[in-house]
Design a protein around this motif. Structure first.
Motif, short mmCIF file in Angstrom:
data_model
loop_
_atom_site.label_atom_id
_atom_site.label_comp_id
_atom_site.label_asym_id
_atom_site.label_seq_id
_atom_site.Cartn_x
_atom_site.Cartn_y
_atom_site.Cartn_z
N ALA A 1 61.79 30.65 69.28
CA ALA A 1 61.45 30.58 70.70
C ALA A 1 61.38 31.98 71.32
N THR A 2 62.30 32.87 70.97
CA THR A 2 62.25 34.20 71.59
C THR A 2 61.10 35.02 71.00
N GLY A 3 60.61 34.63 69.82
CA GLY A 3 59.43 35.31 69.25
C GLY A 3 58.25 35.21 70.22
N ASP A 4 58.05 34.03 70.77
CA ASP A 4 56.95 33.83 71.73
C ASP A 4 57.17 34.64 73.00
N GLN A 5 58.43 34.73 73.43
CA GLN A 5 58.73 35.52 74.65
C GLN A 5 58.44 37.00 74.41
N VAL A 6 58.76 37.48 73.19
CA VAL A 6 58.52 38.89 72.86
C VAL A 6 57.00 39.17 72.85
N ARG A 7 56.26 38.27 72.22
CA ARG A 7 54.79 38.42 72.20
C ARG A 7 54.23 38.56 73.61
N LEU B 1 57.87 47.89 72.13
CA LEU B 1 58.58 47.72 70.86
C LEU B 1 58.91 49.10 70.32
N PRO B 2 60.17 49.52 70.38
CA PRO B 2 60.51 50.88 69.94
C PRO B 2 60.36 51.04 68.42
N ASP B 3 60.09 52.29 68.00
CA ASP B 3 59.92 52.57 66.57
C ASP B 3 61.16 52.19 65.77
N GLU B 4 62.34 52.41 66.38
CA GLU B 4 63.55 52.16 65.57
C GLU B 4 63.69 50.69 65.15
N VAL B 5 63.09 49.80 65.95
CA VAL B 5 63.14 48.38 65.55
C VAL B 5 62.31 48.19 64.29
N LEU B 6 61.13 48.82 64.27
CA LEU B 6 60.26 48.69 63.08
C LEU B 6 60.93 49.33 61.87
N THR B 7 61.53 50.50 62.08
CA THR B 7 62.21 51.18 60.96
C THR B 7 63.32 50.28 60.42
N ARG B 8 64.08 49.73 61.34
CA ARG B 8 65.19 48.86 60.96
C ARG B 8 64.71 47.69 60.10
N LEU B 9 63.49 47.20 60.44
CA LEU B 9 62.96 46.04 59.70
C LEU B 9 62.19 46.47 58.45
N LEU C 1 70.88 36.50 59.94
CA LEU C 1 69.52 36.11 60.34
C LEU C 1 69.16 36.98 61.54
N LEU C 2 67.92 37.42 61.59
CA LEU C 2 67.51 38.35 62.64
C LEU C 2 66.66 37.65 63.69
N GLN C 3 66.76 38.19 64.91
CA GLN C 3 66.00 37.63 66.02
C GLN C 3 65.48 38.79 66.88
N LEU C 4 64.25 38.69 67.37
CA LEU C 4 63.75 39.69 68.33
C LEU C 4 63.91 39.13 69.73
N VAL C 5 64.46 39.95 70.62
CA VAL C 5 64.59 39.53 72.02
C VAL C 5 64.11 40.67 72.92
N VAL C 6 63.82 40.34 74.19
CA VAL C 6 63.46 41.38 75.16
C VAL C 6 64.66 41.60 76.08
N GLU C 7 64.98 42.90 76.24
CA GLU C 7 66.11 43.22 77.13
C GLU C 7 65.77 44.50 77.87
N ASP C 8 65.76 44.45 79.17
CA ASP C 8 65.45 45.64 80.00
C ASP C 8 64.17 46.32 79.57
N GLY C 9 63.11 45.56 79.32
CA GLY C 9 61.81 46.13 78.99
C GLY C 9 61.70 46.63 77.56
N LEU C 10 62.72 46.39 76.76
CA LEU C 10 62.68 46.84 75.35
C LEU C 10 62.82 45.65 74.41
N VAL C 11 62.13 45.71 73.26
CA VAL C 11 62.33 44.68 72.24
C VAL C 11 63.51 45.14 71.37
N ARG C 12 64.44 44.22 71.15
CA ARG C 12 65.66 44.55 70.39
C ARG C 12 65.86 43.55 69.27
N VAL C 13 66.62 43.97 68.25
CA VAL C 13 66.97 43.05 67.17
C VAL C 13 68.38 42.52 67.43
#
Ligand code: F0G
Length: 536
Positions: free
Chosen positions: A151-157, A167-175, A269-281
């Motif tokens: 569900a939060t995947g759709d919110q992030v999109r 979506l910050p670079d560090e999230v991509l690096t982390r993944l 298990l990982l989840q992407l969420v939006v918090e204060d204008g940033l995508v976080r894991v």
């Protein structure tokens, strides 16, 4: 040869022949209290010889054989033509039984939570019902978590698409995902898709993992297809490994073992969420642990009480790993240790309890699995049942068993404690007199073990031979039976230990007979005089 003679022995002939090697293949024809009567031919006449029963139906005879008050209930039920089998109808007696079990459990554990009851027929079945329920609960928890993550995947999109979040670079690096070519909103959307695809793939890999079960080394939880994989004895378990669940067996005395298991099996298990204008894991613990099976006192494994330290570690592990603790009270429960639940002495709290054996009062086949309300999944009631479970006959007898336990402010519990202490004292006196022959005396209440020293290097070849083939305990049991009229057995996975699980009716005179018989067996072993062993 007439046709009857031509029929070979068909009911487990191998087992009977094995018992015969130690003189244990006797036939019992009558039983009351702690006494079984065996049939014997003397001078062409059939006679009945009394035997003091210390095996106690493998722990199923807390009130002895054919207790008059339990017999009276059974007779009344049959005389009244009780509808024994009336499945899919209202069973108020089953509810009364569940309510009474809850009342006693609340008193013993201080718990304020309800336990819901699923009835079954045998100990192994109650264990399997608990494990099935735990797996249903685990799978549903996993599905609920997956739904939240998706569900939060759709919110992030949507947030990245509209420019409300980046979506910050560090999230991509982390993944471990490379930022796709392209910039701006379109590039951001591609990056979100790549990140979500990676998360979906990783989460799917974890979701596909088989659940992990924990049980203790030396533990016994039954021999059915599922429960045998939770039973430690490799001889019972390994031929059927391909049919069952994956269990990690935990040793006693190595507290770090549980931490290691948590580290090795635990994952997130990982989840992407939006918090204060940033995508976080966000990380969620993977619910990979299905259940932790525990006997408060191991029965079949050698009458081994669980230590308070291990009980505490198990409780802590259960909480840290969200792993339900299934307390198998099939043998230790129903008053035998001076409480309904042996685990209540340890302060160990179960998410599930399995009770059987003495629940049926020695007359009915009955067991029950109890699950605490906070873990209860009502839909389980539609996916688990048995033709024979929850019948009026066994429920009414079980209710009477609880009434006998609770009568006179719990006299039966006190008797179990007091009679057990008296028997323990006698066993201990024999150990003290023969430390070269007796290794240990263990247990609580009327669940006691008497362990001999290993005799596999004995001077007497017959004794050493029996020890070498695992028959030692059976040979001693044969001697106790034929020379002293006492029935006991070694615990099946620890054959140097004799089990003593008589009923609360045990008298001082009977304890004296046990002490005398064991003293005789110890004298024979000290003298290495197998010629004095009587096995027929
Ligand atoms: N759990 C425990 C702790 C047991 O002791 C047993 C049986 C079972 C489950 C299985 O119950 O036989 O009714 O299916 N123990 C016996 C013994 C056989 O040797 O102690 P079941």
């Amino acid at each position: 040869m007439n046709s009857e003679n031509a029929v070979p022995e068909l009911a487990e002939p191998n087992l009977r022949a094995l018992l015969a090697t130690a003189g244990l293949d006797v036939e019992y024809v009558r039983a009351e209290g702690n006494t079984l009567y065996r049939r014997s031919e003397t001078g062409g006449e059939s006679v009945e010889i009394p035997v003091l029963d210390c095996a106690g139906g493998y722990g199923s005879l807390m009130f002895g054989h054919n207790h008059p008050e339990l017999l009276a209930v059974a007779r009344r039920l049959l005389d009244d033509h009780t509808p024994v089998h009336a499945q899919f109808s209202s069973h108020p007696y089953a509810n009364s039984l569940a309510a009474e079990l809850n009342r006693i459990i609340r008193r013993e554990t201080g718990s304020e939570e309800w336990y819901f009851a699923t009835f079954a027929n045998s100990g192994a079945e109650a264990v399997e019902a608990a494990v099935k329920h735990a797996e249903l609960d685990r799978v549903l928890r996993l599905a609920e978590l997956t739904e939240r993550i998706e569900a939060t995947g759709d919110q992030v999109r949507a947030a990245v698409d509209s420019g409300a979040a980046v979506l910050p670079d560090e999230v991509l690096t982390r993944l471990g995902v490379e930022r796709p070519a392209g910039t701006g909103a379109a590039g951001g959307a591609d990056a979100v898709e790549a990140a979500l695809a990676k998360i979906t793939e990783e989460n799917a890999r974890l979701r596909a993992k088989a659940p992990v079960f924990l049980a203790l080394e030396g533990g016994f939880h039954g021999k059915l297809m599922g429960s045998v994989q939770l039973t430690h004895n490799a001889g019972y378990r390994e031929p059927f490994a391909a049919l069952g669940v994956r269990t990690r067996f935990v040793p006693d005395g190595r507290p770090e073992a549980l931490e290691e298991i948590l580290k090795e099996e635990g994952a997130t298990l990982l989840q992407l969420v939006v918090e204060d204008g940033l995508v976080r894991v966000v990380e969620h613990p993977h619910p990979v642990f299905c259940a932790f099976l525990v006997e408060p006192i191991q029965g079949e494994g050698g009458i081994r009480p669980l230590s308070k330290e291990l009980a505490r570690s198990i409780q802590a592990f259960g909480e840290a790993a969200d792993c339900p603790v299934v307390i198998d009270e099939v043998q230790s429960g129903m008053g035998r240790t001076g409480a309904l639940l042996a685990s209540s002495h340890l302060g160990l709290r179960g998410d599930y309890y399995a009770l059987a054996k003495s629940l049926g009062g020695g007359l009915a086949k009955a067991s029950v699995m109890l699950v605490r309300e906070s873990r209860y999944r009502p839909q389980f009631e539609l996916v688990h049942s048995s033709t024979f479970a929850k019948d009026s006959f066994s429920c009414h007898i079980a209710l009477k068993v609880l009434e006998l336990l609770e009568a006179d402010d719990g006299r039966a519990y006190r008797q179990a404690t007091e009679r057990g202490a008296a028997l323990h004292g006698a066993l201990e006196r024999v150990r003290a007199a023969f430390p070269d022959v007796v290794k240990d005396v263990r247990g609580k209440g009327l669940m006691l073990g008497f362990e001999f020293q290993d005799q596999s290097l004995a001077d007497d070849e017959t004794i050493a031979g029996a020890a070498g083939t695992g028959m030692f305990g059976y040979v001693i049991a044969g001697h106790l039976l034929h020379a002293h009229g006492i029935r006991t057995f070694p615990t099946a996975s620890a054959t140097n230990t004799l089990r003593f699980e008589p009923s609360v009716l045990l008298t001082d005179d009977e304890i004296g007979r046990i002490e005398k018989a064991l003293t005789d067996a110890c004298e024979i072993l000290r003298a290495q005089a197998s010629d004095r062993l009587v096995t027929s």
